[in-house]
Design a protein around this motif. Structure first.
Motif, mmCIF file in Angstrom:
data_model
loop_
_atom_site.group_PDB
_atom_site.id
_atom_site.type_symbol
_atom_site.label_atom_id
_atom_site.label_comp_id
_atom_site.label_asym_id
_atom_site.label_seq_id
_atom_site.Cartn_x
_atom_site.Cartn_y
_atom_site.Cartn_z
ATOM 1 N N GLY A 84 -38.823 -73.894 -62.686
ATOM 2 C CA GLY A 84 -38.190 -75.114 -63.148
ATOM 3 C C GLY A 84 -37.113 -75.626 -62.211
ATOM 4 N N ILE A 85 -36.840 -76.906 -62.332
ATOM 5 C CA ILE A 85 -35.673 -77.520 -61.714
ATOM 6 C C ILE A 85 -34.854 -78.145 -62.844
ATOM 7 C CG2 ILE A 85 -34.839 -79.397 -60.255
ATOM 8 C CD1 ILE A 85 -37.160 -78.922 -58.390
ATOM 9 N N LEU A 86 -33.574 -77.825 -62.872
ATOM 10 C CA LEU A 86 -32.667 -78.314 -63.922
ATOM 11 C C LEU A 86 -31.594 -79.174 -63.269
ATOM 12 C CD1 LEU A 86 -31.537 -78.216 -66.870
ATOM 13 C CD2 LEU A 86 -30.248 -76.187 -66.149
ATOM 14 N N THR A 87 -31.428 -80.417 -63.729
ATOM 15 C CA THR A 87 -30.415 -81.314 -63.169
ATOM 16 C C THR A 87 -29.303 -81.567 -64.172
ATOM 17 O OG1 THR A 87 -31.448 -83.392 -63.913
ATOM 18 C CG2 THR A 87 -32.249 -82.436 -61.852
ATOM 19 N N TYR A 99 -42.772 -83.109 -57.029
ATOM 20 C CA TYR A 99 -42.657 -81.703 -57.400
ATOM 21 C C TYR A 99 -43.675 -81.389 -58.484
ATOM 22 C CZ TYR A 99 -40.825 -77.182 -58.766
ATOM 23 O OH TYR A 99 -40.701 -75.850 -59.038
ATOM 24 N N GLU A 100 -44.415 -80.319 -58.291
ATOM 25 C CA GLU A 100 -45.490 -79.987 -59.227
ATOM 26 C C GLU A 100 -45.007 -79.173 -60.420
ATOM 27 O OE1 GLU A 100 -48.558 -78.102 -56.986
ATOM 28 O OE2 GLU A 100 -49.029 -79.898 -55.825
ATOM 29 N N GLY A 101 -43.797 -78.653 -60.346
ATOM 30 C CA GLY A 101 -43.255 -77.896 -61.466
ATOM 31 C C GLY A 101 -42.540 -78.804 -62.454
ATOM 32 N N GLU A 102 -41.870 -78.206 -63.414
ATOM 33 C CA GLU A 102 -41.186 -78.961 -64.464
ATOM 34 C C GLU A 102 -39.747 -79.259 -64.054
ATOM 35 O OE1 GLU A 102 -40.379 -78.588 -69.304
ATOM 36 O OE2 GLU A 102 -41.641 -77.132 -68.261
ATOM 37 N N ILE A 103 -39.327 -80.490 -64.299
ATOM 38 C CA ILE A 103 -37.948 -80.911 -64.034
ATOM 39 C C ILE A 103 -37.317 -81.306 -65.364
ATOM 40 C CG2 ILE A 103 -36.432 -82.424 -62.722
ATOM 41 C CD1 ILE A 103 -38.762 -82.975 -60.830
ATOM 42 N N ASN A 104 -36.187 -80.691 -65.685
ATOM 43 C CA ASN A 104 -35.538 -80.961 -66.967
ATOM 44 C C ASN A 104 -34.087 -81.379 -66.802
ATOM 45 O OD1 ASN A 104 -37.575 -80.369 -69.001
ATOM 46 N ND2 ASN A 104 -37.462 -78.248 -68.306
ATOM 47 N N CYS A 105 -33.629 -82.179 -67.743
ATOM 48 C CA CYS A 105 -32.213 -82.521 -67.881
ATOM 49 C C CYS A 105 -31.943 -82.650 -69.370
ATOM 50 C CB CYS A 105 -31.889 -83.827 -67.170
ATOM 51 S SG CYS A 105 -30.163 -84.328 -67.364
ATOM 52 N N TYR A 106 -30.997 -81.886 -69.867
ATOM 53 C CA TYR A 106 -30.748 -81.836 -71.310
ATOM 54 C C TYR A 106 -29.503 -82.615 -71.736
ATOM 55 C CZ TYR A 106 -34.240 -78.096 -71.509
ATOM 56 O OH TYR A 106 -35.409 -77.361 -71.426
ATOM 57 N N PHE A 136 -34.533 -71.087 -69.268
ATOM 58 C CA PHE A 136 -34.683 -71.695 -67.955
ATOM 59 C C PHE A 136 -34.788 -70.632 -66.873
ATOM 60 C CE2 PHE A 136 -32.759 -73.020 -63.943
ATOM 61 C CZ PHE A 136 -33.604 -74.063 -63.608
ATOM 62 N N ASP A 137 -35.629 -70.923 -65.882
ATOM 63 C CA ASP A 137 -35.820 -70.032 -64.742
ATOM 64 C C ASP A 137 -36.144 -70.898 -63.539
ATOM 65 O OD1 ASP A 137 -36.490 -68.156 -62.868
ATOM 66 O OD2 ASP A 137 -38.138 -67.267 -63.989
ATOM 67 N N GLY A 138 -35.210 -71.000 -62.596
ATOM 68 C CA GLY A 138 -35.479 -71.828 -61.431
ATOM 69 C C GLY A 138 -34.222 -72.254 -60.702
ATOM 70 N N ILE A 139 -34.247 -73.484 -60.176
ATOM 71 C CA ILE A 139 -33.169 -74.031 -59.364
ATOM 72 C C ILE A 139 -32.340 -75.011 -60.192
ATOM 73 C CG2 ILE A 139 -32.603 -75.396 -57.308
ATOM 74 C CD1 ILE A 139 -35.309 -74.498 -56.141
ATOM 75 N N ILE A 140 -31.027 -74.886 -60.118
ATOM 76 C CA ILE A 140 -30.133 -75.837 -60.768
ATOM 77 C C ILE A 140 -29.606 -76.804 -59.718
ATOM 78 C CG2 ILE A 140 -27.937 -76.144 -61.968
ATOM 79 C CD1 ILE A 140 -28.379 -73.562 -63.398
ATOM 80 N N VAL A 141 -29.664 -78.106 -60.048
ATOM 81 C CA VAL A 141 -29.234 -79.159 -59.128
ATOM 82 C C VAL A 141 -28.119 -79.952 -59.783
ATOM 83 C CG1 VAL A 141 -29.960 -81.101 -57.707
ATOM 84 C CG2 VAL A 141 -31.600 -79.291 -58.258
ATOM 85 N N ILE A 142 -26.919 -79.853 -59.225
ATOM 86 C CA ILE A 142 -25.752 -80.514 -59.815
ATOM 87 C C ILE A 142 -25.127 -81.446 -58.787
ATOM 88 C CG2 ILE A 142 -23.435 -80.159 -60.747
ATOM 89 C CD1 ILE A 142 -24.491 -77.517 -61.917
ATOM 90 N N GLY A 143 -25.147 -82.739 -59.100
ATOM 91 C CA GLY A 143 -24.596 -83.718 -58.181
ATOM 92 C C GLY A 143 -23.385 -84.458 -58.708
#
Length: 216
Positions: A84-87, A99-106, A136-143
């Motif tokens: 996953g990618i979490l923003t 991106y072929e995986g799941e991207i989430n923002c809660y 969640f399992d993956g990369i966290i993206v915080i901007g």
């Protein structure tokens, strides 16, 4: 500069000859401005920094972008495994493409809104907790949100949140610098931009650069 990790057709999003010509000229300008500053970086690190500078038109990012030694390898492993990618906000999510995986923002999730109110924390921090509760399992993206970055670090260190790497580039004068410093001191593969600079364009540029590396 090192090996070009983006093909002619997709460089900086170009899809036509005119677009390619503009992107090519822009890249030449970027390289002329930052080549001496990033000569000691690996070719993949150079590619990321170049894309940040191209996206922001700010050469200072060549000096303030700091990448942990294991960040790129761990991030690529996660992307190739379609983790996953979490923003932190939806704008960052919207900017990530191909991106072929799941991207989430809660951040707008009902549970995050309720948790933020109950615990008197920011919705951005609550959103990270909700992601953890959802395994969640993956990369966290915080901007944008330093509170989200602080929360992510805390959950990794105290609750074992499954984070492969963190792109920690929140922007602002309150908490941004401190949250990035905390990330560099944590045992988490990371990339940061020192000081108050950062934001959505930087976070998106880094993430898309990593995805392109995997495509190539």
């Amino acid at each position: 500069m090192g090996k070009n990790y983006e093909s002619r057709e997709t460089m900086m999003g170009a899809s036509t000859k005119q677009g390619y010509d503009i992107a090519s000229k822009s890249r030449e300008i970027v390289r002329s401005l930052i080549e001496a500053k990033i000569k000691n970086l690996s070719s993949k690190e150079q590619s990321i920094v170049e894309r940040i500078v191209h996206s922001t038109a700010d050469p200072e990012y060549a000096e303030i972008t700091k990448i942990s030694s294991n960040f790129i390898d761990e991030s690529i492993k996660s992307i190739k495994a379609k983790k996953g990618i979490l923003t932190d906000i939806n704008m960052v999510k919207a900017g990530i493409n191909k991106y072929e995986g799941e991207i989430n923002c809660y951040i707008s999730h009902d549970d995050a809104i309720k948790l933020a109110k109950d615990e008197q924390i920011t919705r951005a921090a609550a959103a990270i907790r909700i992601a953890h509760q959802n395994d969640f399992d993956g990369i966290i993206v915080i901007g944008n949100a330093p509170t989200a970055l602080f929360e992510a670090i805390n959950l990794v260190e105290k609750e074992g949140m499954k984070v492969r790497s963190i792109i920690g580039v929140p922007v602002g004068f309150v908490g941004a610098t401190e949250s990035k410093e905390a990330l560099t001191n944590a045992n988490i593969p990371n990339i940061i931009t020192k000081g108050p600079k950062g934001g959505t364009p930087v976070a998106v540029a880094i993430t898309n650069s990593l995805i392109r590396m995997c495509d190539d």
